[in-house]
Design a protein around this motif. Sequence first.
Motif, mmCIF file in Angstrom:
data_model
loop_
_atom_site.group_PDB
_atom_site.id
_atom_site.type_symbol
_atom_site.label_atom_id
_atom_site.label_comp_id
_atom_site.label_asym_id
_atom_site.label_seq_id
_atom_site.Cartn_x
_atom_site.Cartn_y
_atom_site.Cartn_z
ATOM 1 N N PHE A 199 -8.171 -6.552 -2.687
ATOM 2 C CA PHE A 199 -8.152 -6.651 -4.141
ATOM 3 C C PHE A 199 -7.918 -5.316 -4.799
ATOM 4 C CE2 PHE A 199 -8.478 -10.906 -4.133
ATOM 5 C CZ PHE A 199 -9.500 -11.353 -3.332
ATOM 6 N N LEU A 200 -8.282 -4.216 -4.116
ATOM 7 C CA LEU A 200 -7.933 -2.915 -4.671
ATOM 8 C C LEU A 200 -6.417 -2.765 -4.719
ATOM 9 C CD1 LEU A 200 -10.641 -0.634 -3.070
ATOM 10 C CD2 LEU A 200 -10.471 -1.390 -5.399
ATOM 11 N N ILE A 220 -1.232 -4.823 -10.280
ATOM 12 C CA ILE A 220 -1.469 -5.300 -11.650
ATOM 13 C C ILE A 220 -1.445 -4.128 -12.618
ATOM 14 C CG2 ILE A 220 -3.104 -6.455 -13.123
ATOM 15 C CD1 ILE A 220 -2.504 -8.476 -11.371
ATOM 16 N N LEU A 221 -1.988 -2.975 -12.202
ATOM 17 C CA LEU A 221 -1.937 -1.803 -13.075
ATOM 18 C C LEU A 221 -0.493 -1.429 -13.360
ATOM 19 C CD1 LEU A 221 -4.780 0.499 -11.760
ATOM 20 C CD2 LEU A 221 -4.510 -0.361 -14.036
ATOM 21 N N VAL A 271 -14.344 -10.166 -7.516
ATOM 22 C CA VAL A 271 -13.935 -8.780 -7.259
ATOM 23 C C VAL A 271 -14.653 -7.814 -8.176
ATOM 24 C CG1 VAL A 271 -12.005 -7.192 -7.512
ATOM 25 C CG2 VAL A 271 -11.717 -9.282 -6.262
ATOM 26 N N ALA A 306 -5.765 -7.428 -17.102
ATOM 27 C CA ALA A 306 -4.365 -7.720 -16.805
ATOM 28 C C ALA A 306 -4.232 -9.030 -16.053
ATOM 29 C CB ALA A 306 -3.756 -6.586 -15.992
ATOM 30 N N GLU A 351 1.985 -3.467 -13.476
ATOM 31 C CA GLU A 351 2.508 -4.428 -14.445
ATOM 32 C C GLU A 351 2.080 -4.074 -15.850
ATOM 33 O OE1 GLU A 351 0.795 -8.270 -14.101
ATOM 34 O OE2 GLU A 351 1.504 -8.768 -16.097
ATOM 35 N N VAL A 352 0.793 -3.662 -15.978
ATOM 36 C CA VAL A 352 0.275 -3.329 -17.314
ATOM 37 C C VAL A 352 1.025 -2.140 -17.901
ATOM 38 C CG1 VAL A 352 -1.716 -2.370 -18.488
ATOM 39 C CG2 VAL A 352 -1.999 -4.287 -16.983
ATOM 40 N N PHE A 353 1.222 -1.096 -17.053
ATOM 41 C CA PHE A 353 1.903 0.076 -17.595
ATOM 42 C C PHE A 353 3.360 -0.228 -17.924
ATOM 43 C CE2 PHE A 353 -1.564 2.582 -17.665
ATOM 44 C CZ PHE A 353 -2.153 2.852 -16.445
ATOM 45 N N GLU A 369 -4.224 -5.206 -4.800
ATOM 46 C CA GLU A 369 -3.698 -6.111 -5.813
ATOM 47 C C GLU A 369 -3.873 -5.494 -7.190
ATOM 48 O OE1 GLU A 369 -5.424 -9.942 -5.591
ATOM 49 O OE2 GLU A 369 -4.646 -10.526 -7.544
ATOM 50 N N GLY A 370 -5.024 -4.785 -7.370
ATOM 51 C CA GLY A 370 -5.261 -4.103 -8.638
ATOM 52 C C GLY A 370 -4.196 -3.071 -8.928
ATOM 53 N N LEU A 389 -18.105 -7.537 -6.831
ATOM 54 C CA LEU A 389 -18.134 -6.819 -5.565
ATOM 55 C C LEU A 389 -17.947 -5.332 -5.778
ATOM 56 C CD1 LEU A 389 -18.093 -6.983 -2.476
ATOM 57 C CD2 LEU A 389 -15.638 -7.203 -2.603
ATOM 58 N N ASN A 427 -11.526 -8.261 2.328
ATOM 59 C CA ASN A 427 -11.561 -8.603 0.909
ATOM 60 C C ASN A 427 -11.392 -7.417 -0.009
ATOM 61 O OD1 ASN A 427 -11.717 -11.264 0.341
ATOM 62 N ND2 ASN A 427 -13.916 -11.422 0.674
ATOM 63 N N LEU A 428 -12.252 -6.401 0.208
ATOM 64 C CA LEU A 428 -12.290 -5.295 -0.748
ATOM 65 C C LEU A 428 -10.972 -4.539 -0.856
ATOM 66 C CD1 LEU A 428 -13.851 -3.584 -2.714
ATOM 67 C CD2 LEU A 428 -14.687 -2.244 -0.807
ATOM 68 N N ARG A 487 -7.891 -4.171 -14.266
ATOM 69 C CA ARG A 487 -7.656 -5.225 -13.280
ATOM 70 C C ARG A 487 -8.016 -6.578 -13.866
ATOM 71 N NH1 ARG A 487 -10.831 -3.491 -9.698
ATOM 72 N NH2 ARG A 487 -9.286 -2.288 -8.587
#
Lengths: 309, 71
Positions: B52-53, B59-60, A292, A235, B62-64, B55-56, A295, B48-49, A232
Amino acid sequence: MSAVEAGHASQSVMEQVGPNIIHHVSNSDISHPLFHIPPLFGIDFSVTKHVLMLWIVALLVGVAVIIPIRKFLSSNRATPSGWMNALEAIVQFIRDSIVKPNVGPKWVMTWTPLVLTFFFFILFANGIGMIPIFDVLGAFNRFVLGVPASDSNNMINHILHGGVTATANFNVTGALATITFFSIMAAGTMAHGFINHWKNLVPHGLAWPVYIILIPIELMGLFVKPFALTMRLAANMTGGHIALLALLSLMAIFGEMFHSTIAGVGVAFVSIPISVAISALEIIVVLVQAYVFTLLTAVFVGMAINVHH
Amino acid sequence: MEATLFVPVGLGLTVIGAGLGIGKFAAAAAEGIARQPEAADKITGAVNLPLFLLEGVAILAEVFTFLMLIL
């Protein structure tokens, strides 16, 4: 954009753009490190660009955060002022809304230092990537000092290779996530004992066939959570920089496509405002990603301490 | 047809999924704050939590995708 790019005048711009962007976000070449150090115990400890940036960030965190705090603590003032005031607000915010709700009041003082270290280190490491010191240094070297870009013996040309954002490197963020990985085990062991921490991975009182599926899933989760933390952060940092560089490269691409400098300059009126907007978004991403990571570390540590399935 | 032809399609689908999920989250958060404005801070903190998970996850993906295209 970089003093090195103009040296390859024989290649077209389109061929240079891709490798140039990759060089700007990745580490300097391992075969040409910044400072060569002979291998110790078979491991090559040569200093690459990202290692240098890690040291610079550590120095900055020490100067900007650690030293003012120690000076304030050793003086006998009751209330802080100025920069120390801001630091105290940040530390209080992290302790009260990130660490305490997740970890519980008994373990707050144990885990707040680690979480604070993560926050400030990642914040500074991400933020340094947004400050183009090395590009300015390269431009200064090329146009003021007059050193040609192809001169590879020059010290300043040598340290220009590689990207500035250390946290864009998944090895750096992997190291930080490894600290989280071991912190989770340490937290569970300190709170419940070594064997109980592993027994707490799965909830108790379920029918035994469920455990056959649940235990492998929980074991995979043990490794997937730090892996997700790694990717995360890495990237997010890499992606932002690649987008920014691709937009700025548009000027050169258009200039070459129409064989005129005016086309390139004209595109600048579109490319640069969009790059400014993306840089503003990048600054938000820098803050948010530091928050993040911190957190999630606090949440995982808290999950190991207060086991509630 | 080469396999890498469909990699961007997969990335687009993942981004659509993440976008829809985050949108639902934001809608639920906004409705919660509208019903009880005093709980605005708590709701923001709770949102929040998972935000962002999610969103992660995007993004993962995108990386792969990037890895699949280069390797």
